[in-house]
Design a protein around this motif. Structure first.
Motif, PDB file in Angstrom:
ATOM      1  N   ILE A   7       7.196   1.249 -10.300  1.00 16.10           N
ATOM      2  CA  ILE A   7       6.538   0.955  -9.234  1.00 16.10           C
ATOM      3  C   ILE A   7       5.125   1.258  -9.215  1.00 16.10           C
ATOM      4  N   GLU A   8       4.332   0.164  -8.728  1.00 13.60           N
ATOM      5  CA  GLU A   8       2.869   0.177  -8.762  1.00 13.60           C
ATOM      6  C   GLU A   8       2.406   0.266  -7.306  1.00 13.60           C
ATOM      7  N   LYS A   9       1.260   1.054  -6.994  1.00 13.83           N
ATOM      8  CA  LYS A   9       0.569   0.950  -5.734  1.00 13.83           C
ATOM      9  C   LYS A   9      -1.046   0.992  -5.893  1.00 13.83           C
ATOM     10  N   VAL A  10      -1.316  -0.264  -5.240  1.00 16.41           N
ATOM     11  CA  VAL A  10      -2.837  -0.451  -5.308  1.00 16.41           C
ATOM     12  C   VAL A  10      -3.554  -0.576  -3.955  1.00 16.41           C
ATOM     13  N   TYR A  11      -4.512   0.089  -3.656  1.00 13.11           N
ATOM     14  CA  TYR A  11      -5.286   0.240  -2.477  1.00 13.11           C
ATOM     15  C   TYR A  11      -6.547  -0.609  -2.945  1.00 13.11           C
ATOM     16  N   ARG A  12      -6.802  -1.723  -1.859  1.00 12.72           N
ATOM     17  CA  ARG A  12      -8.002  -2.448  -1.985  1.00 12.72           C
ATOM     18  C   ARG A  12      -8.896  -2.508  -0.880  1.00 12.72           C
ATOM     19  N   THR A  13     -10.254  -2.369  -1.103  1.00 16.17           N
ATOM     20  CA  THR A  13     -11.115  -2.712   0.091  1.00 16.17           C
ATOM     21  C   THR A  13     -11.829  -3.961  -0.440  1.00 16.17           C
ATOM     22  N   SER A  14     -12.822  -4.324   0.357  1.00 18.76           N
ATOM     23  CA  SER A  14     -13.725  -5.622   0.378  1.00 18.76           C
ATOM     24  C   SER A  14     -14.530  -5.339  -1.252  1.00 18.76           C
ATOM     25  N   SER A  15     -14.789  -3.818  -1.769  1.00 18.03           N
ATOM     26  CA  SER A  15     -15.753  -3.749  -2.782  1.00 18.03           C
ATOM     27  C   SER A  15     -14.923  -2.686  -3.998  1.00 18.03           C
ATOM     28  N   GLU A  17     -11.070  -1.274  -5.800  1.00 19.00           N
ATOM     29  CA  GLU A  17      -9.599  -1.341  -6.005  1.00 19.00           C
ATOM     30  C   GLU A  17      -9.219  -0.090  -6.483  1.00 19.00           C
ATOM     31  N   THR A  18      -8.190   0.607  -5.985  1.00 18.88           N
ATOM     32  CA  THR A  18      -7.591   1.939  -6.632  1.00 18.88           C
ATOM     33  C   THR A  18      -6.426   1.872  -6.974  1.00 18.88           C
ATOM     34  N   LEU A  19      -5.869   2.218  -8.153  1.00 17.64           N
ATOM     35  CA  LEU A  19      -4.604   2.200  -8.841  1.00 17.64           C
ATOM     36  C   LEU A  19      -4.052   3.727  -8.524  1.00 17.64           C
ATOM     37  N   ALA A  20      -3.297   3.672  -7.272  1.00 22.68           N
ATOM     38  CA  ALA A  20      -2.504   4.915  -6.760  1.00 22.68           C
ATOM     39  C   ALA A  20      -1.320   5.398  -7.911  1.00 22.68           C
ATOM     40  N   LEU A  21      -0.490   4.436  -7.965  1.00 28.11           N
ATOM     41  CA  LEU A  21       0.505   4.792  -8.840  1.00 28.11           C
ATOM     42  C   LEU A  21       0.692   3.592  -9.833  1.00 28.11           C
ATOM     43  N   PHE A  33      17.773  18.350  -6.193  1.00 22.26           N
ATOM     44  CA  PHE A  33      16.584  19.122  -5.571  1.00 22.26           C
ATOM     45  C   PHE A  33      15.558  18.959  -6.651  1.00 22.26           C
ATOM     46  N   VAL A  34      14.653  18.091  -6.291  1.00 17.59           N
ATOM     47  CA  VAL A  34      13.516  17.608  -7.306  1.00 17.59           C
ATOM     48  C   VAL A  34      12.241  17.895  -6.491  1.00 17.59           C
ATOM     49  N   SER A  35      11.450  18.561  -7.285  1.00 15.65           N
ATOM     50  CA  SER A  35      10.046  18.687  -7.084  1.00 15.65           C
ATOM     51  C   SER A  35       9.280  17.775  -8.031  1.00 15.65           C
ATOM     52  N   ILE A  36       7.928  17.608  -7.172  1.00 11.77           N
ATOM     53  CA  ILE A  36       6.874  16.666  -7.726  1.00 11.77           C
ATOM     54  C   ILE A  36       5.515  17.421  -7.496  1.00 11.77           C
ATOM     55  N   MET A  37       5.023  17.329  -8.944  1.00  4.46           N
ATOM     56  CA  MET A  37       3.605  18.202  -8.956  1.00  4.46           C
ATOM     57  C   MET A  37       2.838  17.401  -9.457  1.00  4.46           C
ATOM     58  N   GLY A  38       1.319  17.954  -9.371  1.00  2.00           N
ATOM     59  CA  GLY A  38       0.218  17.141 -10.009  1.00  2.00           C
ATOM     60  C   GLY A  38      -1.319  17.582  -9.151  1.00  2.00           C
ATOM     61  N   PRO A  39      -2.243  17.213  -9.754  1.00  2.00           N
ATOM     62  CA  PRO A  39      -3.466  17.772  -8.985  1.00  2.00           C
ATOM     63  C   PRO A  39      -3.620  16.809  -7.705  1.00  2.00           C
ATOM     64  N   SER A  40      -4.408  17.200  -6.971  1.00  7.17           N
ATOM     65  CA  SER A  40      -4.854  16.598  -5.802  1.00  7.17           C
ATOM     66  C   SER A  40      -5.513  15.094  -5.971  1.00  7.17           C
ATOM     67  N   GLY A  41      -4.874  14.266  -5.352  1.00  6.81           N
ATOM     68  CA  GLY A  41      -5.325  12.862  -5.457  1.00  6.81           C
ATOM     69  C   GLY A  41      -4.496  12.014  -6.562  1.00  6.81           C
ATOM     70  N   CYS A  42      -3.299  12.631  -6.872  1.00  3.60           N
ATOM     71  CA  CYS A  42      -2.875  11.769  -8.169  1.00  3.60           C
ATOM     72  C   CYS A  42      -1.743  10.971  -7.720  1.00  3.60           C
ATOM     73  N   GLY A  43      -1.342  10.861  -6.622  1.00  8.90           N
ATOM     74  CA  GLY A  43      -0.487  10.044  -6.089  1.00  8.90           C
ATOM     75  C   GLY A  43       1.048  10.475  -5.511  1.00  8.90           C
ATOM     76  N   LYS A  44       1.093  11.915  -5.257  1.00 11.18           N
ATOM     77  CA  LYS A  44       2.264  12.400  -5.113  1.00 11.18           C
ATOM     78  C   LYS A  44       2.661  12.133  -3.555  1.00 11.18           C
ATOM     79  N   SER A  45       1.750  12.100  -2.626  1.00 13.52           N
ATOM     80  CA  SER A  45       2.055  11.964  -1.046  1.00 13.52           C
ATOM     81  C   SER A  45       2.318  10.444  -1.026  1.00 13.52           C
ATOM     82  N   THR A  46       1.553   9.448  -2.026  1.00 10.97           N
ATOM     83  CA  THR A  46       1.822   7.981  -1.975  1.00 10.97           C
ATOM     84  C   THR A  46       3.517   7.805  -2.424  1.00 10.97           C
ATOM     85  N   GLY A 221      -1.776   9.062 -10.975  1.00 12.94           N
ATOM     86  CA  GLY A 221      -0.729   7.908 -10.728  1.00 12.94           C
ATOM     87  C   GLY A 221       0.140   7.576 -11.726  1.00 12.94           C
ATOM     88  N   THR A 222       0.084   8.487 -12.838  1.00 11.94           N
ATOM     89  CA  THR A 222       0.973   7.971 -14.002  1.00 11.94           C
ATOM     90  C   THR A 222       2.193   9.252 -13.981  1.00 11.94           C
TER      91      THR A 222
END
Length: 254
Positions: A7-15, A17-21, A33-46, A221-222
């Motif tokens: 899985i790869e997730k990229v967000y793009r705007t006109s200027s 490109e952000t690789l989220a996952l 029952f699985v937990s997912i952890m990581g710092p803010s902005g690391c792609g957990k919610s994505t 994102g990794t």
């Protein structure tokens, strides 16, 4: 039960490109029952949104019970999500103008409008049962503004489980709560897992994560870790398994 492959997730705007996952490979087995952890902005919610069929990956495959969902239309994805997946959000997402009971009934109302056969009385009975499971049977006529944060989260859980989903996805379910309320919410989730639900929970709280079977860690994102905490977790060596190409999966018509 849920398989993510490359899985790869990229967000793009006109200027920009952000690789989220980046190259995420995870297999969630039934009953985990699985937990997912990581710092803010690391792609957990994505990542959780992709598991919940709320967002599409830029690359890679998602399968539910071995069935690829890539070719599903929006209506089919919505039906699958309504049948199989319960969603719990950190900010509750309750409708302030509806009573607690009416908020919990919403997924069943959607199901009824899309071919379900449950009567109005049956839907209300199921909503009451869900509220009883989370200890709020005495709050059915209250409105969200009359509830504490912990009570709102209980309502959100009741709404997520009212349709008896096999999978529950929880995004920071204890994040807005104090430790006492957080532990109570965690106890409810553990009870649901003991009853057979597969639960994936995003959290910043290490103590909450340690109460789950398995901990997946993300960074920028990794996927950087996958640890079994209790017997039954799939662990980092688990094979993601096979995919079946079938856009009209029987999951949509259980």
């Amino acid at each position: 039960m849920i398989t993510l492959q490359n899985i790869e997730k990229v967000y793009r705007t006109s200027s920009i490109e952000t690789l989220a996952l980046n190259n995420i490979n995870i297999n969630i087995r039934k009953g985990e029952f699985v937990s997912i952890m990581g710092p803010s902005g690391c792609g957990k919610s994505t990542l959780l949104n992709i598991m919940g069929l709320l967002d599409e990956p830029s690359k890679g495959n998602v399968a539910i019970d071995g069935q690829l969902v890539k070719s599903y239309r929006d209506k089919e994805l919505a039906a699958l999500r309504n049948q199989k997946i319960g969603l719990i959000f950190q900010s509750f997402h309750l409708i302030n103008d509806l009573s607690v009971l009416d908020n919990v009934e919403i997924p069943l109302l959607y199901r009824s409008r899309n071919g379900g056969s449950a009567s109005g009385k049956s839907r209300l009975d199921h909503a009451k049962e869900a509220l009883e499971k989370v200890g709020l049977s005495n709050r059915t006529k209250h409105f969200p503004r009359q509830l504490s944060g912990g009570q709102k989260q209980r309502v959100a859980i009741a709404r997520a489980i009212v349709g008896n989903p096999e999978i529950i996805l929880a995004d920071e379910p204890t994040g807005n709560l104090d430790s006492v309320m957080g532990n109570e919410i965690m106890s409810i989730l553990q009870g649901l897992n003991n009853d057979g639900a597969t639960i994936i929970m995003v959290t910043h709280d290490e103590s909450m994560a340690k109460k789950t079977d398995r901990l997946i860690r993300l960074f920028d994102g990794t996927q950087v870790g996958d640890s079994v905490l209790r017997a039954g977790g799939a662990g980092p060596g688990d094979n993601p398994g096979h995919f079946t190409h079938n856009p009209t999966s029987q999951l949509l018509n259980p």
